[in-house]
Write an enzyme that holds these catalytic residues in place. Structure first.
Site, short mmCIF file in Angstrom:
data_model
loop_
_atom_site.label_atom_id
_atom_site.label_comp_id
_atom_site.label_asym_id
_atom_site.label_seq_id
_atom_site.Cartn_x
_atom_site.Cartn_y
_atom_site.Cartn_z
N TYR A 184 -26.08 -49.43 44.37
CA TYR A 184 -26.34 -50.47 45.38
C TYR A 184 -25.97 -49.91 46.74
O TYR A 184 -24.90 -49.32 46.91
CB TYR A 184 -25.52 -51.72 45.04
CG TYR A 184 -25.29 -52.65 46.20
CD1 TYR A 184 -26.36 -53.26 46.86
CD2 TYR A 184 -24.01 -52.93 46.65
CE1 TYR A 184 -26.15 -54.10 47.94
CE2 TYR A 184 -23.78 -53.78 47.72
CZ TYR A 184 -24.86 -54.35 48.37
OH TYR A 184 -24.65 -55.18 49.44
N ALA A 211 -24.94 -50.63 50.52
CA ALA A 211 -24.35 -51.63 51.43
C ALA A 211 -24.38 -51.09 52.85
O ALA A 211 -23.95 -49.95 53.09
CB ALA A 211 -22.92 -51.96 51.02
N TYR A 212 -24.87 -51.90 53.79
CA TYR A 212 -24.94 -51.50 55.19
C TYR A 212 -24.25 -52.50 56.11
O TYR A 212 -24.16 -52.30 57.31
CB TYR A 212 -26.41 -51.33 55.64
CG TYR A 212 -27.24 -52.57 55.35
CD1 TYR A 212 -27.17 -53.68 56.18
CD2 TYR A 212 -28.07 -52.62 54.23
CE1 TYR A 212 -27.91 -54.83 55.89
CE2 TYR A 212 -28.80 -53.75 53.95
CZ TYR A 212 -28.72 -54.85 54.79
OH TYR A 212 -29.45 -55.98 54.50
N GLU A 249 -25.67 -62.96 48.69
CA GLU A 249 -26.81 -62.65 49.57
C GLU A 249 -27.88 -63.73 49.57
O GLU A 249 -28.92 -63.56 50.22
CB GLU A 249 -27.42 -61.30 49.17
CG GLU A 249 -26.46 -60.13 49.25
CD GLU A 249 -26.03 -59.77 50.66
OE1 GLU A 249 -26.58 -60.31 51.63
OE2 GLU A 249 -25.14 -58.92 50.79
#
Length: 141
Positions: free
Chosen positions: A5, A7-8, A77
């Site tokens: 996954y 993530a930013y 999310e």
């Protein structure tokens, strides 16, 4: 089965992720090429998302997650209403890998994140040894 996954945003924050996804493990800090980080509005708040951008580069944290972590991320999310899932390429230690990422749906107005949300992301940059100036450059374009 585990998956990767990307993530930013707020999920770069190690403390927050330790509560949200208790079995997730950091695989490493990398980047996604051909993307930019932007903040788009949902009601009165603005949240991080990524958009294609020629020659762009976004620092990311790549997580090794289990199905239970993905379920928790889906809730956080607001998948599939606010964010959708895509599989994109990331670069980690010079190697490309494919990983799942959440990208905001729709054409929403640009906005400024709340101070609290910004600080959560900023702490994620610090947690992972990423220069916070990069975040500020995205924010104050």
């Amino acid at each position: 089965m585990n998956k990767y996954y990307i993530a930013y945003g707020s999920n770069m924050n190690l403390e927050h992720m330790s509560h949200r996804c208790q079995t997730a493990k950091v695989k490493g800090v990398g980047s996604i090429l051909g993307w930019k980080l932007v903040f788009r509005k949902d009601d009165d708040e603005a949240f991080a998302t990524i958009e294609p951008f020629e020659n762009g580069r976004v620092p990311v944290v790549i997580w090794d997650i289990k199905p239970s972590d993905e379920e928790a991320l889906d809730v956080y999310e607001e998948y599939p209403l606010l964010y959708r899932k895509e599989v994109i390429k990331a670069v980690l230690k010079g190697e490309e890998l494919e990983a799942m990422v959440y990208i905001m749906n729709g054409d929403r107005a640009l906005g400024k994140p709340s101070q609290r949300y910004y600080e959560t992301i900023r702490q994620g940059y610090i947690d992972n040894g990423i220069d916070v100036k990069i975040l500020d450059d995205f924010l104050f374009v």
